[in-house]
Design a protein around this motif. Sequence first.
Motif, PDB file in Angstrom:
ATOM      1  N   UNK A  48     -37.370 -41.937  -5.340  1.00 31.80           N
ATOM      2  CA  UNK A  48     -36.469 -42.869  -6.022  1.00 31.80           C
ATOM      3  C   UNK A  48     -36.616 -42.819  -7.542  1.00 31.80           C
ATOM      4  N   UNK A  49     -37.842 -42.849  -8.043  1.00 31.20           N
ATOM      5  CA  UNK A  49     -38.042 -42.952  -9.496  1.00 31.20           C
ATOM      6  C   UNK A  49     -38.066 -41.614 -10.214  1.00 31.20           C
ATOM      7  N   UNK A  50     -38.503 -40.570  -9.533  1.00 30.94           N
ATOM      8  CA  UNK A  50     -38.616 -39.265 -10.195  1.00 30.94           C
ATOM      9  C   UNK A  50     -37.608 -38.246  -9.662  1.00 30.94           C
ATOM     10  N   UNK A  51     -36.680 -38.711  -8.816  1.00 32.45           N
ATOM     11  CA  UNK A  51     -35.574 -37.881  -8.306  1.00 32.45           C
ATOM     12  C   UNK A  51     -36.038 -36.602  -7.608  1.00 32.45           C
ATOM     13  N   UNK A  52     -37.105 -36.687  -6.847  1.00 35.37           N
ATOM     14  CA  UNK A  52     -37.607 -35.539  -6.091  1.00 35.37           C
ATOM     15  C   UNK A  52     -37.005 -35.598  -4.682  1.00 35.37           C
ATOM     16  N   UNK A  53     -35.692 -35.310  -4.622  1.00 34.54           N
ATOM     17  CA  UNK A  53     -34.944 -35.458  -3.379  1.00 34.54           C
ATOM     18  C   UNK A  53     -35.307 -34.423  -2.326  1.00 34.54           C
ATOM     19  N   UNK A  54     -35.934 -33.313  -2.714  1.00 31.49           N
ATOM     20  CA  UNK A  54     -36.324 -32.296  -1.728  1.00 31.49           C
ATOM     21  C   UNK A  54     -37.317 -32.845  -0.720  1.00 31.49           C
ATOM     22  N   UNK A  55     -38.029 -33.886  -1.086  1.00 25.26           N
ATOM     23  CA  UNK A  55     -39.015 -34.475  -0.176  1.00 25.26           C
ATOM     24  C   UNK A  55     -38.358 -35.077   1.068  1.00 25.26           C
ATOM     25  N   UNK A 112     -39.032 -45.771   5.551  1.00 22.10           N
ATOM     26  CA  UNK A 112     -38.836 -46.425   4.253  1.00 22.10           C
ATOM     27  C   UNK A 112     -38.684 -47.934   4.395  1.00 22.10           C
ATOM     28  N   UNK A 113     -37.912 -48.374   5.377  1.00 24.90           N
ATOM     29  CA  UNK A 113     -37.733 -49.819   5.590  1.00 24.90           C
ATOM     30  C   UNK A 113     -39.019 -50.434   6.131  1.00 24.90           C
ATOM     31  N   UNK A 114     -39.684 -49.732   7.047  1.00 24.88           N
ATOM     32  CA  UNK A 114     -40.959 -50.230   7.579  1.00 24.88           C
ATOM     33  C   UNK A 114     -42.020 -50.349   6.505  1.00 24.88           C
ATOM     34  N   UNK A 115     -41.924 -49.508   5.482  1.00 26.44           N
ATOM     35  CA  UNK A 115     -42.869 -49.582   4.372  1.00 26.44           C
ATOM     36  C   UNK A 115     -42.678 -50.794   3.480  1.00 26.44           C
ATOM     37  N   UNK A 116     -41.521 -51.459   3.616  1.00 24.49           N
ATOM     38  CA  UNK A 116     -41.252 -52.649   2.793  1.00 24.49           C
ATOM     39  C   UNK A 116     -41.583 -53.950   3.512  1.00 24.49           C
ATOM     40  N   UNK A 117     -41.864 -53.891   4.811  1.00 21.08           N
ATOM     41  CA  UNK A 117     -42.206 -55.093   5.574  1.00 21.08           C
ATOM     42  C   UNK A 117     -43.681 -55.402   5.333  1.00 21.08           C
TER      43      UNK A 117
END
Length: 152
Positions: A48-55, A112-117
């Motif tokens: 999200x912050x460093x735009x490393x979309x290949x991940x 990603x959503x589970x990481x925010x709970x």
Amino acid sequence: MAQAVEDWYKQMPIITRTYLTAAIVTTVGCSLDIISPFNLCLHPTLVVKHYQFWRLITNFLFFRKMDLDFLFHMFFLARYCKLLEENSFRGRTADFLYMLLFGATFLTGTVLIGGMIPYLSESFAKIIFLSNSLTLMMVSFHLFKLLKLFYW
């Protein structure tokens, strides 16, 4: 012997062949220290912050160590991915690709959503590679298709 392996590889459907090749090349590259696994893992902050979309893609290609577990996953990937592409999605390669993309998107979104709970975030933070999960999704999908044929 080499001709038989080459023929087997060339007879594989295009999506299966591409995914299998990418997974083997990525895992072998990491095992030989050509590629760093830290550049492949799913890290939400770096995406999200460093735009490393290949991940978002590469975390589905790395199967950790080259051991017996890796060989089993490659067998399952080659067998069940091929069966799905040749039987359930016969003549509909784009639909099979969309199924894989949907599964990958669902798995990534879940992590990603589970990481925010709050109480679950520690468990979900440990999931940085989803390659095993995508392979399991294909095996499960194939088994559910078989069950549907026999029982419904």
